[in-house]
Scaffold this active site. Structure first.
Site, PDB file in Angstrom:
ATOM      1  N   GLN A  44      -5.113  -1.489   9.448  1.00  0.00           N
ATOM      2  CA  GLN A  44      -4.961  -2.830   8.889  1.00  0.00           C
ATOM      3  C   GLN A  44      -5.578  -3.860   9.839  1.00  0.00           C
ATOM      4  O   GLN A  44      -5.194  -3.939  11.013  1.00  0.00           O
ATOM      5  CB  GLN A  44      -3.460  -3.113   8.657  1.00  0.00           C
ATOM      6  CG  GLN A  44      -3.174  -4.403   7.947  1.00  0.00           C
ATOM      7  CD  GLN A  44      -3.640  -4.409   6.493  1.00  0.00           C
ATOM      8  OE1 GLN A  44      -3.453  -3.455   5.764  1.00  0.00           O
ATOM      9  NE2 GLN A  44      -4.276  -5.493   6.094  1.00  0.00           N
TER      10      GLN A  44
ATOM     11  N   LYS B 296       0.842  -1.204   0.000  1.00  0.00           N
ATOM     12  CA  LYS B 296       0.000   0.000   0.000  1.00  0.00           C
ATOM     13  C   LYS B 296       0.872   1.248   0.000  1.00  0.00           C
ATOM     14  O   LYS B 296       0.601   2.207  -0.720  1.00  0.00           O
ATOM     15  CB  LYS B 296      -0.942  -0.016   1.224  1.00  0.00           C
ATOM     16  CG  LYS B 296      -2.089  -0.986   1.044  1.00  0.00           C
ATOM     17  CD  LYS B 296      -2.870  -1.244   2.315  1.00  0.00           C
ATOM     18  CE  LYS B 296      -3.899  -2.358   2.053  1.00  0.00           C
ATOM     19  NZ  LYS B 296      -4.560  -2.841   3.265  1.00  0.00           N
TER      20      LYS B 296
ATOM     21  N   ASP C 275     -11.581   2.579   3.728  1.00  0.00           N
ATOM     22  CA  ASP C 275     -11.924   1.150   3.676  1.00  0.00           C
ATOM     23  C   ASP C 275     -13.440   0.961   3.613  1.00  0.00           C
ATOM     24  O   ASP C 275     -13.923  -0.151   3.388  1.00  0.00           O
ATOM     25  CB  ASP C 275     -11.385   0.454   4.938  1.00  0.00           C
ATOM     26  CG  ASP C 275     -10.335  -0.586   4.620  1.00  0.00           C
ATOM     27  OD1 ASP C 275     -10.110  -0.845   3.423  1.00  0.00           O
ATOM     28  OD2 ASP C 275      -9.744  -1.142   5.566  1.00  0.00           O
TER      29      ASP C 275
END
Ligand code: NDP
Length: 298
Positions: free
Chosen positions: A99, A55, A122
């Protein structure tokens, strides 16, 4: 039947990343800063570490600012919440990604709910799930949005098609179903309690498999001409003499090829889309937060 198309997610994702890279300078010109993505990694889970490095690289390559926050596995809930608050308040941060999974003992839901919904790249905050369900502008989870992009690229208009989504997670199945509904599909959501799953799947023009069970969807479950998005990532046991087992999806691809019009491979289908859409969501979040128009063509 003509040969099935293998949907090249890797190539589509590369194109999307290129379009994002091309769109970033217009934001920088207007805002006098680059869009910023903050990624929080707690603990040392090896798979999560690999994702975070990918990422970071992809964010930099797209011309955006990447802020990495690595915290030890024994970090307290209060310290993570304080970091999220700090990132919420930081004007140079447009997207916040924590994460998952978090180490045992930490409350993931509380952490996700603490993220400013306008920075929730997200798409996991309940506000974004609600906006999506209401048909409003929402930051949408990356994997289902990437899957929808591949479907539209393959089929064009999806209006009126029967779509079956197998799996009902907050991360994939539920937002996928909402996205297909917003494209005017007739959507069925299937799950572990669905009766006669093969028969349900046989009615589908579009099948999205997001289950996490290796090659569960068999070729003869699929209607001739169906388009299949295989979200699953499952590692098989290693063959003799090999260290690592093969990666396979939730669909028995070799059998499916005799029936389908098009299918995503595993790996190289949906997987590469996830990070590309994360970058897209970051640029969209940055633009909307700054009061600019949403960049076109993303
Ligand atoms: P979850 O485990 O959260 O959800 C799995 C879903 O599958 C549940 O809704 C469950 O039903 C359903 N299910 C389980 N067994 C069956 C069965 N026998 N028949 C029908 N449905 C069943 O998984 P995720 O949604 O997070 O992920 C699904 C897969 O996608 C995984 O393989 C994951 O690795 C992969 N994935 C891939 C990504 C990518 O970038 N390509 C990103 C995210 C996930 P119930 O609700 O009834 O328990």
């Amino acid at each position: 039947m003509t040969a099935a198309q293998i949907i090249d997610g890797k190539a589509f994702a590369a194109g999307l990343r290129e379009r994002i890279k091309t769109a970033v300078p217009a934001f920088v010109e207007q805002a006098n800063r680059a869009p910023g993505l903050a990624v929080v990694l707690v603990g040392d889970d090896p798979a999560s570490q690999v994702y975070v490095v990918s990422k970071h690289k992809a964010t930099i390559a797209a011309g955006m600012e990447s802020f990495e926050h690595r915290l030890p596995a024994d970090t307290s809930q209060a310290d993570i919440m304080a970091l999220v608050e700090q990132l919420n308040a930081d004007e140079s941060v447009d997207g916040i990604l924590v994460q998952l999974p978090l180490p045992d003992g930490l409350d993931e839901k509380a952490v996700v709910m603490a993220i400013d919904p306008d920075k929730d790249v997200d798409g996991l905050h309940v506000i974004n799930a609600g906006r999506l369900a209401n048909g409003e502008e929402a930051l949408t989870p990356c994997t289902p949005l990437g899957s929808l992009m591949l479907l539209k690229d393959t089929l064009g208009d999806l209006t009126g098609l029967n779509a079956v989504v197998v799996g009902r997670s907050i991360l994939v199945g539920k937002p996928m179903a909402q996205l297909l509904l917003s494209e005017n599909c007739t959507v069925t959501m299937a799950h572990s309690r669905t009766r006669d799953l093969p028969e349900v799947v046989r009615r589908a023009d579009i099948v999205v498999a997001a289950v996490g069970r290796a090659e569960m969807v068999k070729g003869d479950w699929l209607k001739d001409g169906a388009v299949v998005i295989d979200v699953g990532i499952n590692r098989l046991a290693p063959e003799p003499g090999k260290q690592k087992g093969r990666l396979v999806g939730d669909v028995a691809t070799a059998e499916a090829l005799d029936h389908v019009r098009a299918i995503t491979p595993v790996p190289g289908g949906v997987g590469p889309m996830t990070i590309a859409v994360l970058l897209r969501n970051t640029l969209v979040a940055a633009s909307l937060r700054a009061g600019y128009a949403k960049p076109k063509g993303l």
